[in-house]
Design a protein around this motif. Structure first.
Motif, PDB file in Angstrom:
ATOM      1  N   HIS A 115      27.883 -21.701   8.764  1.00  0.00           N
ATOM      2  CA  HIS A 115      28.528 -20.572   9.435  1.00  0.00           C
ATOM      3  C   HIS A 115      29.288 -20.995  10.706  1.00  0.00           C
ATOM      4  CE1 HIS A 115      28.571 -16.331  10.858  1.00  0.00           C
ATOM      5  NE2 HIS A 115      28.439 -16.893  12.048  1.00  0.00           N
ATOM      6  N   HIS A 119      33.506 -20.872  11.656  1.00  0.00           N
ATOM      7  CA  HIS A 119      34.205 -20.322  12.829  1.00  0.00           C
ATOM      8  C   HIS A 119      35.252 -21.319  13.323  1.00  0.00           C
ATOM      9  CE1 HIS A 119      32.240 -16.564  14.076  1.00  0.00           C
ATOM     10  NE2 HIS A 119      31.083 -17.067  13.692  1.00  0.00           N
ATOM     11  N   TYR A 136      32.434 -22.094  21.060  1.00  0.00           N
ATOM     12  CA  TYR A 136      31.919 -21.135  20.089  1.00  0.00           C
ATOM     13  C   TYR A 136      30.811 -20.332  20.765  1.00  0.00           C
ATOM     14  CZ  TYR A 136      29.021 -19.801  16.022  1.00  0.00           C
ATOM     15  OH  TYR A 136      28.256 -19.133  15.108  1.00  0.00           O
ATOM     16  N   SER A 138      28.841 -16.897  20.282  1.00  0.00           N
ATOM     17  CA  SER A 138      28.585 -15.721  19.448  1.00  0.00           C
ATOM     18  C   SER A 138      27.257 -15.124  19.848  1.00  0.00           C
ATOM     19  CB  SER A 138      28.580 -16.141  17.988  1.00  0.00           C
ATOM     20  OG  SER A 138      27.502 -17.013  17.769  1.00  0.00           O
ATOM     21  N   ASP A 294      31.996 -12.300  12.868  1.00  0.00           N
ATOM     22  CA  ASP A 294      31.555 -12.722  11.537  1.00  0.00           C
ATOM     23  C   ASP A 294      32.359 -11.972  10.468  1.00  0.00           C
ATOM     24  OD1 ASP A 294      29.773 -14.273  12.807  1.00  0.00           O
ATOM     25  OD2 ASP A 294      27.994 -13.118  12.264  1.00  0.00           O
TER      26      ASP A 294
HETATM   27 FE   FE2 Z   1      29.147 -15.878  13.692  1.00  0.00          FE
END
Ligand code: FE2
Ligand code: ATP
Length: 333
Positions: A115, A119, A136, A138, A294
């Motif tokens: 995952h 991204h 990144y 999240s 997502d």
């Molecule tokens: Fe994510």
């Protein structure tokens, strides 16, 4: 023979946390559909069992909607991919099972993807950045990643929770529902007086739990105005992220920064990153919001890149709830 030259179309399933998504993309990066349904709450945080139930309830409709939106039938799909991890096991299992069901039904191979790397790769596709550092940020993850010596390596990361989960936890404490990031951003716009908070950067890593405790105490004391607390939260935490991203760029000798993850939707974070890049004479890229959060297309695109690892041997595929970015063997570059 004709099939050898076919432009492969991949259907990707995302289900690591709050979102069940289905995206369809081809080898040229043409997007046919990106449909998702996210679990939200009025009050309180995300509950894994409820998120799983949410995914069970919406999964068939989301895939159907994606196909309808694309104007495609299942038989037009050449490859299926799914988010293998990291994420919440009950949610990941829903995605795996749906992906296996589709793959078996149309007899095409299936590939599990990471995952976090999804991204990153979608950021590269969308922005045309070539050798970027990725910040990144999240819900569950906060990492500074770059490709070095054959692997995506983590140069800095959170030592406890992800930036989004930290913001959501404060939002929950003050009675806002999940997710809290955009609500805190709105409140922060009205604040202007900086309230001193701990600033926690350890080498290339960051930590949020001490800041959360400090913020909760300050809020509970009733002595501070909420707008100023939210403003100070953003100024402090985003400065930490920008500092480690800049250090990674200097360390790796890279002059491109790409943002990824839901927290990267925040305009203040984007502004701070853009100022830092300007000062370093570096390029700064932010993919569209749809691809920061997502979604299924992220997963479908990494499926395309990893098509060489796709298989119909389903017993070899499993979820990987704790897989790290640097555990992944990069075979597609
Ligand atoms: Fe994510
Ligand atoms: P992961 O990628 O780790 O699986 P996730 O599934 O929680 O994380 P995302 O959809 O990337 O994934 O991000 C959701 C997070 O982003 C939530 O914590 C949410 O509060 C945060 N977020 C969304 N919009 C904003 C914003 N404008 N400002 C700050 N945070 C935001």
């Amino acid at each position: 023979m004709a099939r050898l030259y076919k432009n492969i179309i991949c259907l990707g399933i995302e289900s690591t946390a709050h979102t069940f998504g289905c995206g369809i993309i081809d080898e040229n990066g043409k997007i046919y559909a990106n449909v998702k349904d996210s679990y939200v709450t009025e009050k309180g945080g995300i509950h894994p069992t409820e998120a799983r139930l949410h995914h069970e309830n919406v999964k068939d409709r989301v895939v159907e909607d994606a196909l309808n939106c694309a104007g495609l039938k299942l038989k037009d799909i050449d490859l299926v991919s799914f988010s293998q991890g990291p994420g919440m096991a009950p949610c990941l299992l829903v995605g795996l099972r749906k992906a296996v069901e589709i793959s078996k039904k149309i007899n095409v191979p299936l590939v599990g993807v990471n995952h976090c790397i999804a991204h990153l790769e979608i950021g590269k596709l969308m922005t045309k950045a070539r050798k970027p550092v990725l910040l990144y940020a999240s819900g569950a993850n906060t990492q500074v990643i770059a490709f070095e010596s054959g692997k995506y390596r983590i140069f800095g990361e959170t030592l406890d929770q992800g930036a989004g989960n930290f913001i959501d936890a404060f939002a929950r404490h003050i009675g806002l529902g999940f997710p809290g990031g955009s609500k805190i951003e709105k409140i922060a716009l009205k604040g202007s007086d900086y309230v001193e908070l701990p600033y926690v950067v350890k080498g290339m890593d960051v930590s949020f739990s001490g800041i959360l405790t400090n913020l909760k105490r300050k809020y509970d004391s009733g002595k501070y105005n909420l707008e100023d607390l939210c403003f100070s939260l953003q100024e402090t935490v985003f400065a930490m992220l920008v500092e480690v991203a800049e250090r990674a760029m200097a360390h790796c000798g890279k002059n491109e920064l790409v943002l990824g993850g839901g927290v990267a939707c925040n305009k203040r974070l984007q502004k701070m990153c853009s100022v830092m890049c300007k000062e370093r004479n570096a390029k700064f890229f932010v993919p569209e919001k749809e691809f920061l959060m997502d979604n299924g297309v992220n997963i479908a695109w990494l499926g395309i890149l990893q098509k060489g690892s796709a298989t119909k041997q389903y017993d070899r595929l499993d979820i990987k709830p704790y897989e790290r970015t640097d555990d992944v063997r990069v075979s597609w570059k």
